[in-house]
Write a protein that holds these residues in place. Structure first.
Motif, PDB file in Angstrom:
ATOM      1  N   ALA A 288       3.573 -14.164  -4.912  1.00  0.00           N
ATOM      2  CA  ALA A 288       3.988 -12.778  -5.150  1.00  0.00           C
ATOM      3  C   ALA A 288       3.032 -11.808  -4.457  1.00  0.00           C
ATOM      4  O   ALA A 288       3.452 -10.780  -3.926  1.00  0.00           O
ATOM      5  CB  ALA A 288       4.020 -12.490  -6.646  1.00  0.00           C
ATOM      6  N   VAL A 289       1.734 -12.152  -4.450  1.00  0.00           N
ATOM      7  CA  VAL A 289       0.745 -11.270  -3.834  1.00  0.00           C
ATOM      8  C   VAL A 289       0.986 -11.183  -2.323  1.00  0.00           C
ATOM      9  O   VAL A 289       0.942 -10.102  -1.730  1.00  0.00           O
ATOM     10  CB  VAL A 289      -0.681 -11.787  -4.134  1.00  0.00           C
ATOM     11  N   GLU A 291       3.868 -11.791  -0.834  1.00  0.00           N
ATOM     12  CA  GLU A 291       5.137 -11.096  -0.606  1.00  0.00           C
ATOM     13  C   GLU A 291       4.944  -9.591  -0.712  1.00  0.00           C
ATOM     14  O   GLU A 291       5.443  -8.819   0.120  1.00  0.00           O
ATOM     15  CB  GLU A 291       6.194 -11.549  -1.611  1.00  0.00           C
ATOM     16  N   ALA A 292       4.182  -9.172  -1.731  1.00  0.00           N
ATOM     17  CA  ALA A 292       3.938  -7.739  -1.903  1.00  0.00           C
ATOM     18  C   ALA A 292       3.188  -7.188  -0.690  1.00  0.00           C
ATOM     19  O   ALA A 292       3.506  -6.105  -0.191  1.00  0.00           O
ATOM     20  CB  ALA A 292       3.145  -7.497  -3.187  1.00  0.00           C
ATOM     21  N   ALA A 293       2.205  -7.962  -0.210  1.00  0.00           N
ATOM     22  CA  ALA A 293       1.427  -7.511   0.948  1.00  0.00           C
ATOM     23  C   ALA A 293       2.327  -7.334   2.171  1.00  0.00           C
ATOM     24  O   ALA A 293       2.264  -6.321   2.873  1.00  0.00           O
ATOM     25  CB  ALA A 293       0.310  -8.506   1.249  1.00  0.00           C
ATOM     26  N   ALA A 294       3.201  -8.319   2.396  1.00  0.00           N
ATOM     27  CA  ALA A 294       4.126  -8.216   3.532  1.00  0.00           C
ATOM     28  C   ALA A 294       5.075  -7.046   3.333  1.00  0.00           C
ATOM     29  O   ALA A 294       5.336  -6.279   4.263  1.00  0.00           O
ATOM     30  CB  ALA A 294       4.900  -9.524   3.688  1.00  0.00           C
ATOM     31  N   GLY A 295       5.564  -6.895   2.118  1.00  0.00           N
ATOM     32  CA  GLY A 295       6.520  -5.836   1.826  1.00  0.00           C
ATOM     33  C   GLY A 295       5.942  -4.450   1.996  1.00  0.00           C
ATOM     34  O   GLY A 295       6.663  -3.490   2.199  1.00  0.00           O
ATOM     35  N   MET A 296       4.615  -4.335   1.879  1.00  0.00           N
ATOM     36  CA  MET A 296       3.995  -3.023   2.056  1.00  0.00           C
ATOM     37  C   MET A 296       3.608  -2.753   3.495  1.00  0.00           C
ATOM     38  O   MET A 296       3.069  -1.697   3.801  1.00  0.00           O
ATOM     39  CB  MET A 296       2.783  -2.902   1.154  1.00  0.00           C
ATOM     40  N   GLY A 297       3.823  -3.759   4.363  1.00  0.00           N
ATOM     41  CA  GLY A 297       3.599  -3.502   5.776  1.00  0.00           C
ATOM     42  C   GLY A 297       2.267  -3.984   6.298  1.00  0.00           C
ATOM     43  O   GLY A 297       1.797  -3.511   7.325  1.00  0.00           O
ATOM     44  N   LEU A 298       1.612  -4.945   5.606  1.00  0.00           N
ATOM     45  CA  LEU A 298       0.443  -5.573   6.212  1.00  0.00           C
ATOM     46  C   LEU A 298       0.933  -6.582   7.243  1.00  0.00           C
ATOM     47  O   LEU A 298       1.912  -7.285   7.004  1.00  0.00           O
ATOM     48  CB  LEU A 298      -0.397  -6.294   5.148  1.00  0.00           C
ATOM     49  N   VAL A 307      -6.217 -10.563   2.305  1.00  0.00           N
ATOM     50  CA  VAL A 307      -5.666 -11.080   1.054  1.00  0.00           C
ATOM     51  C   VAL A 307      -5.896 -12.587   0.926  1.00  0.00           C
ATOM     52  O   VAL A 307      -6.545 -13.050  -0.004  1.00  0.00           O
ATOM     53  CB  VAL A 307      -4.158 -10.765   0.954  1.00  0.00           C
TER      54      VAL A 307
ATOM     55  N   LEU B  50      12.130  -8.219   5.089  1.00  0.00           N
ATOM     56  CA  LEU B  50      11.459  -9.409   4.569  1.00  0.00           C
ATOM     57  C   LEU B  50      12.396 -10.589   4.743  1.00  0.00           C
ATOM     58  O   LEU B  50      11.979 -11.735   4.836  1.00  0.00           O
ATOM     59  CB  LEU B  50      11.110  -9.235   3.091  1.00  0.00           C
ATOM     60  N   GLN B  71       6.270  -3.842  10.440  1.00  0.00           N
ATOM     61  CA  GLN B  71       5.189  -3.193   9.679  1.00  0.00           C
ATOM     62  C   GLN B  71       5.421  -1.690   9.534  1.00  0.00           C
ATOM     63  O   GLN B  71       5.227  -1.127   8.464  1.00  0.00           O
ATOM     64  CB  GLN B  71       3.834  -3.438  10.360  1.00  0.00           C
ATOM     65  N   ARG B  74       8.205  -1.053   7.043  1.00  0.00           N
ATOM     66  CA  ARG B  74       7.824  -1.300   5.648  1.00  0.00           C
ATOM     67  C   ARG B  74       6.885  -0.226   5.123  1.00  0.00           C
ATOM     68  O   ARG B  74       6.888   0.079   3.934  1.00  0.00           O
ATOM     69  CB  ARG B  74       7.172  -2.681   5.532  1.00  0.00           C
ATOM     70  N   ARG B  75       6.054   0.341   6.032  1.00  0.00           N
ATOM     71  CA  ARG B  75       5.140   1.378   5.565  1.00  0.00           C
ATOM     72  C   ARG B  75       5.880   2.677   5.253  1.00  0.00           C
ATOM     73  O   ARG B  75       5.340   3.550   4.589  1.00  0.00           O
ATOM     74  CB  ARG B  75       4.047   1.617   6.609  1.00  0.00           C
ATOM     75  N   TYR B  79       7.669  -0.567  -1.914  1.00  0.00           N
ATOM     76  CA  TYR B  79       8.226  -1.849  -2.316  1.00  0.00           C
ATOM     77  C   TYR B  79       7.537  -2.328  -3.587  1.00  0.00           C
ATOM     78  O   TYR B  79       6.311  -2.464  -3.628  1.00  0.00           O
ATOM     79  CB  TYR B  79       8.030  -2.864  -1.188  1.00  0.00           C
ATOM     80  N   GLY B  85       2.558  -8.478  -8.073  1.00  0.00           N
ATOM     81  CA  GLY B  85       1.844  -8.856  -6.856  1.00  0.00           C
ATOM     82  C   GLY B  85       0.700  -7.925  -6.531  1.00  0.00           C
ATOM     83  O   GLY B  85       0.430  -7.651  -5.367  1.00  0.00           O
ATOM     84  N   PHE B  87      -3.130  -7.024  -5.813  1.00  0.00           N
ATOM     85  CA  PHE B  87      -4.187  -7.840  -5.227  1.00  0.00           C
ATOM     86  C   PHE B  87      -5.274  -8.041  -6.285  1.00  0.00           C
ATOM     87  O   PHE B  87      -5.917  -7.078  -6.692  1.00  0.00           O
ATOM     88  CB  PHE B  87      -4.757  -7.170  -3.989  1.00  0.00           C
ATOM     89  N   HIS B  89      -8.201  -9.166  -6.279  1.00  0.00           N
ATOM     90  CA  HIS B  89      -9.609  -8.933  -5.948  1.00  0.00           C
ATOM     91  C   HIS B  89      -9.893  -7.471  -5.650  1.00  0.00           C
ATOM     92  O   HIS B  89     -11.005  -7.137  -5.252  1.00  0.00           O
ATOM     93  CB  HIS B  89     -10.026  -9.820  -4.778  1.00  0.00           C
TER      94      HIS B  89
END
Lengths: 387, 313
Positions: A288-289, A291-298, A307, B50, B71, B74-75, B79, B85, B87, B89
């Motif tokens: 999920a982490v 997927e969220a990262a990809a979904g936000m445009g990383l 990540v 995605l 990218q 998506r920005r 989402y 999800g 992070f 850390h």
């Protein structure tokens, strides 16, 4: 059964205390031999009489009833200190007795007996048992261990134990010992650095391509099953041939025996835990982490660096720790093909049936492994997400 | 704002989305509703690429989404997903600042935006900004997830069952929150859910999907009052359609002003469904109504509920 912390008696401490008493009763604390090659016999308790020293009976008195006390911080602290003091006292006693015997017979050798080794182990276990309860956080526990065992190092450095056989062997071979230490560390670094440099990218690749992963692990598993002596031997011929055909390689130190085959073989063994820990570390990053990262445009690269790798790091470090400890041990065997290190001292002692010389090789290897393990555990604990 | 024309997606040869035509209007709260496997999630993920479509065309702001770098695309879209999800850390503030940071916002601007969003989602910045995700409750984590999705002021907010893992109380609170944010900011939202009441409560436009096709679309009222097929009728629940219709209207719209009654009042922003419950529970046929300030606003008669349904038709 009530939870551990609420129980009135500490059964672990009771067991450790009983084992201490049993080993003192059953085995000799120190042995004495007329010279370095003969097998020693037990020094009777009467000869150890000058050991009625406060550093022995005070901690002894503390340790004996400790298991029956209600577990709490003060008891744990006192018990840990008593265990460390007892071990220091035993070392001091051994040094004093050895000095006395040496004054009587200059070639005689006073060595640690079985009871000493088991007492050392049991004291360490006792202290570790208490420190684990005193300091739940790994990083502070490591520091506590360091403080607790520092006096032993001071005792060793002070020269009070110099008449003991192991230290006499050390005095006789100080240059050899220092060379061996340096060489052992060299082998360790020369193994770990290339193994990491290839293992991490391989792990990353294997994580991304499951098809490759199976083939890679199959190969690495097979390497792991080859006995180390066999692998050292198998490398002699091709490396010797290489050195013959390309002289510049020979000038760079590559040959059928020596460091080169040792380091190659050890690095091959090191690959499996390093690759596996990288794959395992990346695998436990929650989907999920990512997927969220990809979904936000990383981007893929940002996801990896910001990540995936940071979240994999604790597992990856644990892999390096295991590999380092494994390599320190296996590097001893590499002495058989002329790689040097503490293994050379061990094999020399074995060949001459001088047990204390063997110990002079074994003890620093064990110490090195313990120190490396503690060091990496400390770093790992710094990475723990604080609760 | 987003247009699908004849979009299809296959997984292992079977159609997950089948020649879909769909228009997501600017400022609309569009809910993709359906059972699991209906293709609603796939449809959502094809918007921010995605998941890549196999056939057809998806346009965002007039251009095919394939013409954007994934990218960049998506920005420009927020989402949020069911499992949040976050992070683990990174602290809460760093999590929320993810996209502003990627876009190269200044520190001051990012910090101000994080503060604004945390306040908007009722997370006290002083208490929560420096915490780590695992120190938060599930509901707080999802608030951070929504704040993170909104951080860079995206043109559209995509949410994939964002409240699916929350307990009913927390879920209701967050639904109210997201509805308020939509009304306040007028932002376009596309949300996936299988929860009919969630869809009815939030959507301005419901898209009911079944086996990769659109079964029916329209306002909540249109779906409830004119089910187009047996599937829709079953999905919205044959026996409690009436109750759900009542949930779409507010007491204020049917209050008879000028009549003042004593007794414990209804609130004017209660739904008619809540009013029905009050009538039945108290065994009366008329109740006083007060407005949001607590001033008497009039009365509501039991018969007004039935009139309301007729008006809806």
């Amino acid at each position: 059964m009530p939870p551990f912390s609420q129980r009135k008696h500490d059964r672990v401490l009771l067991a450790l205390t009983l084992l201490m008493l049993a080993s003192l009763y059953a085995w000799p604390l120190l042995t004495w031999a007329p010279n370095r090659l003969l097998t020693g016999h037990a020094l009777p308790w009467s000869r150890l009489a000058n050991g009625w020293h406060p550093l022995l009976w005070l901690p002894g008195m503390l340790l004996l009833p400790a298991w029956a006390l209600r577990p709490r911080r003060l008891v744990w602290l006192a018990t840990a200190l008593a265990a460390a003091a007892l071990l220091a006292g035993l070392c001091g006693l051994a040094g004093a007795v050895a000095a006395e015997e040496a004054a009587r017979t200059p070639f005689g050798r006073t060595s640690f007996g079985a009871a000493f080794w088991s007492m050392a182990l049991l004291c360490w276990l006792t202290a570790a048992h208490c420190l684990t309860r005193l300091f739940p956080r790994h990083s502070s526990r490591s520091i506590a261990h360091l403080l607790l065992w520092a006096p032993l190092g001071l005792l060793l450095a002070s020269g009070r134990m110099d008449e003991l056989s192991v230290l006499k062997e050390y005095a006789n071979r100080q240059d050899v010992f220092d060379d061996a230490l340096w060489r052992h560390v060299q082998i360790l670094l020369a193994t770990l650095l290339p193994a990491i440099a290839t293992g991490w990218p391989l792990g990353l690749l294997a994580f991304r391509r499951p098809a490759l992963r199976q083939a890679l692990f199959a190969v690495l598993n097979i390497i792991q099953t080859i006995p180390s002596i066999a692998l050292f031997g198998l490398l002699i011929a091709p490396l010797a041939w290489l050195a013959q055909t390309s002289p510049w390689l020979a000038r760079a130190g590559v040959g059928g025996i020596g460091m080169a085959p040792a380091v190659i073989a050890l690095a091959l063994y090191a690959l499996l835990p390093i690759v596996r820990s990288m794959v395992a570390g990346l695998e436990q990053v929650p989907a999920a982490v990512v997927e969220a990262a990809a979904g936000m445009g990383l981007s893929q690269r940002q996801i990896l660096l910001r990540v995936e790798l940071p979240l994999a790091l604790p597992v990856v470090l644990a892999g390096i720790r295991i590999t380092a400890v494994q390599t320190v041990g296996m590097a001893s065997v590499a002495a058989l093909i002329g790689a040097g290190g503490f293994g050379a001292i061990m094999f020399q002692g074995l060949a001459g049936s001088a047990l204390d010389l063997v110990l002079l090789g074994v003890i620093p290897v064990v110490a090195l492994a313990v120190v490396l393990d503690a060091l990496f555990s400390f770093f790992e604990s710094l990475l723990e997400i604080r609760p | 704002m987003i247009e699908f024309s004849r979009v299809s997606k296959r997984y292992h040869g079977s159609l997950a989305v089948d020649a879909l035509d769909l228009v997501v209007g600017e400022g609309q709260f569009t809910v993709l509703l359906g059972t699991s496997g209906s293709g609603k999630s796939t449809t959502l993920k094809m918007i921010n690429r995605l998941v890549e479509r196999d056939e057809g065309e998806i346009r965002f702001a007039g251009r095919d989404v394939r013409h954007f770098e994934p990218q960049d695309l998506r920005r420009r879209m927020g989402y949020a997903i069911q499992s949040v999800g976050l992070f683990p850390h990174w602290t809460v503030e760093k999590n929320i600042a993810t996209v502003p940071q990627l876009l190269g916002w200044s520190y001051a601007r990012t910090a101000a935006r994080v503060h604004e969003l945390m306040t908007m989602l009722q997370l006290d910045p002083g208490r929560f900004a420096r915490r780590y995700p695992h120190q938060l409750s599930g509901g707080q984590q999802q608030r951070v997830g929504v704040a993170r999705a909104l951080a860079a002021d995206p043109e559209i907010l995509l949410m994939d069952e964002p409240f699916g893992a929350l307990d009913p109380v927390t879920r209701a609170a967050l639904q109210t929150e997201i509805g308020r944010i939509h009304r306040q900011t007028g932002r376009t939202v596309v949300m996936v859910t299988h929860d009919l009441d969630e869809a009815l409560g939030l959507a301005t436009h419901i898209v009911l999907m079944n086996q990769g096709r659109i079964e029916q679309q329209g306002t909540p009222l249109e779906i409830l009052s004119g089910p187009a097929s047996d599937f829709v009728r079953d999905f919205v629940g044959r026996s409690d359609i009436g109750i759900r219709l009542l949930a779409l209207e507010r007491v204020a719209q049917h209050t008879r002003t000028g009549e003042i009654l004593p007794g414990e009042p209804l609130l004017s922003h209660n739904t008619l469904r809540e009013a029905l419950s009050a009538f039945v529970a108290r065994r009366v046929d008329r109740l006083p109504v007060v407005d949001e300030q607590g001033c008497p606003a009039g009365t509501l008669h039991f018969s007004d509920l039935i009139d309301a349904r007729h008006d809806a038709r």
